[in-house]
Design a protein around this motif. Structure first.
Motif, PDB file in Angstrom:
ATOM      1  N   TYR A  75     -36.752  -5.354 -44.258  1.00 42.03           N
ATOM      2  CA  TYR A  75     -37.081  -5.479 -42.776  1.00 42.03           C
ATOM      3  C   TYR A  75     -38.535  -5.938 -42.332  1.00 42.03           C
ATOM      4  O   TYR A  75     -38.861  -6.373 -41.096  1.00 42.03           O
ATOM      5  N   VAL A  76     -39.424  -5.263 -43.350  1.00 47.39           N
ATOM      6  CA  VAL A  76     -41.061  -5.345 -43.182  1.00 47.39           C
ATOM      7  C   VAL A  76     -41.500  -5.772 -44.664  1.00 47.39           C
ATOM      8  O   VAL A  76     -41.042  -5.564 -45.397  1.00 47.39           O
ATOM      9  N   ARG A  77     -42.680  -6.334 -44.537  1.00 44.37           N
ATOM     10  CA  ARG A  77     -43.439  -6.751 -45.546  1.00 44.37           C
ATOM     11  C   ARG A  77     -44.411  -5.768 -45.856  1.00 44.37           C
ATOM     12  O   ARG A  77     -45.229  -5.186 -45.177  1.00 44.37           O
ATOM     13  N   THR A  95     -44.108   6.765 -36.788  1.00 43.08           N
ATOM     14  CA  THR A  95     -43.612   5.408 -36.737  1.00 43.08           C
ATOM     15  C   THR A  95     -44.778   4.537 -37.202  1.00 43.08           C
ATOM     16  O   THR A  95     -45.754   4.887 -36.821  1.00 43.08           O
ATOM     17  N   PHE A  96     -44.232   3.615 -38.238  1.00 41.53           N
ATOM     18  CA  PHE A  96     -45.350   2.849 -38.956  1.00 41.53           C
ATOM     19  C   PHE A  96     -45.204   1.374 -38.402  1.00 41.53           C
ATOM     20  O   PHE A  96     -44.147   0.840 -38.505  1.00 41.53           O
ATOM     21  N   ILE A  97     -46.221   0.898 -37.795  1.00 37.91           N
ATOM     22  CA  ILE A  97     -46.303  -0.544 -37.159  1.00 37.91           C
ATOM     23  C   ILE A  97     -46.719  -1.375 -38.183  1.00 37.91           C
ATOM     24  O   ILE A  97     -47.604  -1.095 -38.965  1.00 37.91           O
ATOM     25  N   MET A  98     -45.569  -2.267 -38.455  1.00 34.00           N
ATOM     26  CA  MET A  98     -45.737  -3.186 -39.713  1.00 34.00           C
ATOM     27  C   MET A  98     -45.385  -4.442 -39.398  1.00 34.00           C
ATOM     28  O   MET A  98     -44.763  -4.800 -38.250  1.00 34.00           O
ATOM     29  N   ASN A  99     -45.686  -5.578 -40.162  1.00 34.09           N
ATOM     30  CA  ASN A  99     -45.140  -7.096 -39.848  1.00 34.09           C
ATOM     31  C   ASN A  99     -43.621  -7.060 -40.242  1.00 34.09           C
ATOM     32  O   ASN A  99     -43.330  -6.891 -41.364  1.00 34.09           O
ATOM     33  N   ALA A 100     -43.111  -7.755 -39.284  1.00 36.79           N
ATOM     34  CA  ALA A 100     -41.510  -8.086 -39.514  1.00 36.79           C
ATOM     35  C   ALA A 100     -41.166  -8.999 -40.778  1.00 36.79           C
ATOM     36  O   ALA A 100     -42.049  -9.895 -40.582  1.00 36.79           O
ATOM     37  N   SER A 101     -40.084  -8.919 -41.148  1.00 33.22           N
ATOM     38  CA  SER A 101     -39.788  -9.884 -42.181  1.00 33.22           C
ATOM     39  C   SER A 101     -38.706 -10.692 -41.302  1.00 33.22           C
ATOM     40  O   SER A 101     -38.302 -10.465 -40.031  1.00 33.22           O
TER      41      SER A 101
END
Length: 200
Positions: A75-77, A95-101
């Motif tokens: 779900y995330v890169r 909670t880690f903010i990451m780029n969505a896939s």
């Protein structure tokens, strides 16, 4: 419905009640390793809209709760540096903010490109996710009047939300301290909010 589950050997019959509610597009309140949280299946747009209404948020941050880094990677890169951060700090109250896939439903993302990823150190939360077979869309239960008991005591949470959610999972008192939020979208991790977790 109030369902009681315990960290050691969650009762399969009670767990099934939670899963059935989620499979029908319902919203639950369940324990994490920080505060109690609202949750619905990731593909339940109606459930996500109900959670947004309950939280009173317009542009709320999309958070996804997963059982493992492997599941989160769908779900995330995740690059090598990010993997090392996740490996050192999960499961845990982050909670880690990451780029969505592309696996995140577009209707949930709207115009956002990032999501918050949670891999909690909570046997009950992970048991629910594994039983459902997919991550949960999630948001913390917060009390507008800052009365801590209404976010930590499952009996009082049930009293307040019984007519607004499908299931409240009671697993004893929760924490009043939220997760530590870490932005992993840049080269170096950036702590956005100090919370229960100490970043390693």
């Amino acid at each position: 419905m109030l369902v009681r589950l315990y960290d050691k050997n969650p009762n399969e019959r009670e767990l099934r009640k939670v899963v059935d509610a989620l499979d029908k597009g319902g919203v639950i309140i369940y324990p994490t390793d920080s505060v109690y949280a609202f949750g619905c299946r990731l593909n339940s747009v109606e459930g996500a809209e109900r959670i947004a209404t309950l939280c009173g948020k317009g542009e709320q941050t999309l958070s996804v709760i997963c059982s493992s880094i492997s599941e989160a990677s769908e779900y995330v890169r995740i690059d090598n540096a990010q993997f090392k951060v996740l490996k050192r700090n999960t499961p845990g109250p982050f909670t880690f903010i990451m780029n969505a896939s592309g696996a995140i439903p577009n209707r949930l993302l709207a115009k956002r490109k990032t999501v918050g990823i949670r891999i909690p150190d909570s046997p009950i939360a992970r048991a629910i996710i594994e039983a459902v077979g997919s991550p949960l869309y999630t948001a913390s239960v917060k009390d507008p009047d800052s009365i801590v008991e209404y976010t930590t005591d499952p009996e009082l949470i049930w009293e307040r939300y019984a007519d607004k959610v499908d299931v409240v999972v009671s697993a004893g008192y929760g924490s009043a301290t939220p997760t530590t939020i870490v932005d992993l979208t840049d080269r170096e991790p950036e702590i956005i909010r100090e919370g229960a977790g100490e970043l390693l």
